[in-house]
Motif scaffolding. Structure first.
Motif, PDB file in Angstrom:
ATOM      1  N   UNK A  97      34.262 -10.675   1.843  1.00 14.41           N
ATOM      2  CA  UNK A  97      35.147 -11.769   1.446  1.00 14.41           C
ATOM      3  C   UNK A  97      36.308 -11.777   2.429  1.00 14.41           C
ATOM      4  N   UNK A  98      36.916 -12.939   2.573  1.00 17.85           N
ATOM      5  CA  UNK A  98      38.017 -13.090   3.518  1.00 17.85           C
ATOM      6  C   UNK A  98      39.176 -13.802   2.839  1.00 17.85           C
ATOM      7  N   UNK A  99      40.364 -13.280   3.062  1.00 20.96           N
ATOM      8  CA  UNK A  99      41.591 -13.982   2.711  1.00 20.96           C
ATOM      9  C   UNK A  99      42.146 -14.474   4.032  1.00 20.96           C
ATOM     10  N   UNK A 140      46.990 -20.666   2.139  1.00 24.12           N
ATOM     11  CA  UNK A 140      46.297 -19.396   1.950  1.00 24.12           C
ATOM     12  C   UNK A 140      45.054 -19.640   1.111  1.00 24.12           C
ATOM     13  N   UNK A 141      43.931 -19.091   1.545  1.00 24.15           N
ATOM     14  CA  UNK A 141      42.684 -19.277   0.822  1.00 24.15           C
ATOM     15  C   UNK A 141      41.810 -18.049   0.852  1.00 24.15           C
ATOM     16  N   UNK A 154      41.934 -11.405   6.707  1.00 27.56           N
ATOM     17  CA  UNK A 154      41.620 -10.015   6.398  1.00 27.56           C
ATOM     18  C   UNK A 154      40.273  -9.981   5.691  1.00 27.56           C
ATOM     19  N   UNK A 155      39.476  -8.962   5.999  1.00 26.55           N
ATOM     20  CA  UNK A 155      38.159  -8.797   5.395  1.00 26.55           C
ATOM     21  C   UNK A 155      38.241  -7.844   4.207  1.00 26.55           C
ATOM     22  N   UNK A 156      37.450  -8.133   3.186  1.00 31.04           N
ATOM     23  CA  UNK A 156      37.385  -7.299   1.995  1.00 31.04           C
ATOM     24  C   UNK A 156      35.931  -7.101   1.593  1.00 31.04           C
ATOM     25  N   UNK A 157      35.615  -5.930   1.081  1.00 30.44           N
ATOM     26  CA  UNK A 157      34.297  -5.691   0.503  1.00 30.44           C
ATOM     27  C   UNK A 157      34.371  -5.758  -1.015  1.00 30.44           C
ATOM     28  N   UNK A 208      40.247  -8.928  -3.015  1.00 22.84           N
ATOM     29  CA  UNK A 208      40.486 -10.120  -2.198  1.00 22.84           C
ATOM     30  C   UNK A 208      41.202 -11.195  -3.023  1.00 22.84           C
ATOM     31  N   UNK A 209      40.758 -11.423  -4.237  1.00 22.51           N
ATOM     32  CA  UNK A 209      41.383 -12.424  -5.111  1.00 22.51           C
ATOM     33  C   UNK A 209      42.827 -12.034  -5.418  1.00 22.51           C
ATOM     34  N   UNK A 210      43.052 -10.766  -5.726  1.00 21.02           N
ATOM     35  CA  UNK A 210      44.422 -10.288  -5.996  1.00 21.02           C
ATOM     36  C   UNK A 210      45.316 -10.483  -4.771  1.00 21.02           C
ATOM     37  N   UNK A 211      44.786 -10.197  -3.601  1.00 20.58           N
ATOM     38  CA  UNK A 211      45.560 -10.335  -2.362  1.00 20.58           C
ATOM     39  C   UNK A 211      45.900 -11.793  -2.095  1.00 20.58           C
ATOM     40  N   UNK A 212      44.939 -12.682  -2.279  1.00 24.51           N
ATOM     41  CA  UNK A 212      45.201 -14.107  -2.078  1.00 24.51           C
ATOM     42  C   UNK A 212      46.304 -14.586  -3.012  1.00 24.51           C
TER      43      UNK A 212
END
Length: 95
Positions: A4-6, A18-19, A53-56, A61-65
């Motif tokens: 996933x990407x933010x 931001x997405x 930024x990449x997330x596994x 990822x959702x929290x960061x966004x």
């Protein structure tokens, strides 16, 4: 595990969007071509990808966004410019 990407886009009006997505290339193409006419970025093209930024872990990822969306412009720019040492001070409220 799926990536996933933010990401943060800089819009033509100098605002930031931001997405989150699982396919960054496809999503950027959608933004740049105006696939979704009701979207924030549609009337703010052209757009420039300024951060991602990449997330596994999709939950992270959702929290960061959500967290980045609440940040001030100055804090987003510190992240974009990789000025990570400035981030804690920009989080403090000024009274």
């Amino acid at each position: 595990m799926k990536q996933s990407y933010v990401y943060i886009l800089k819009c033509s009006d100098e605002s930031y969007y931001t997405g989150i997505t699982s396919n960054l290339t496809k999503r950027l193409h959608e933004h740049k071509t105006g696939k979704h006419k009701e979207s924030y970025t549609y009337n703010r093209r052209p757009l420039t990808l300024v951060f991602y930024a990449e997330f596994t872990d999709i939950t992270l990822a959702i929290q960061t966004e959500k967290q980045i969306k609440k940040w001030s412009r100055a804090k987003k720019e510190a992240l974009i410019n990789e000025e990570f040492d400035k981030l804690p001070n920009l989080a403090k409220k000024k009274f």
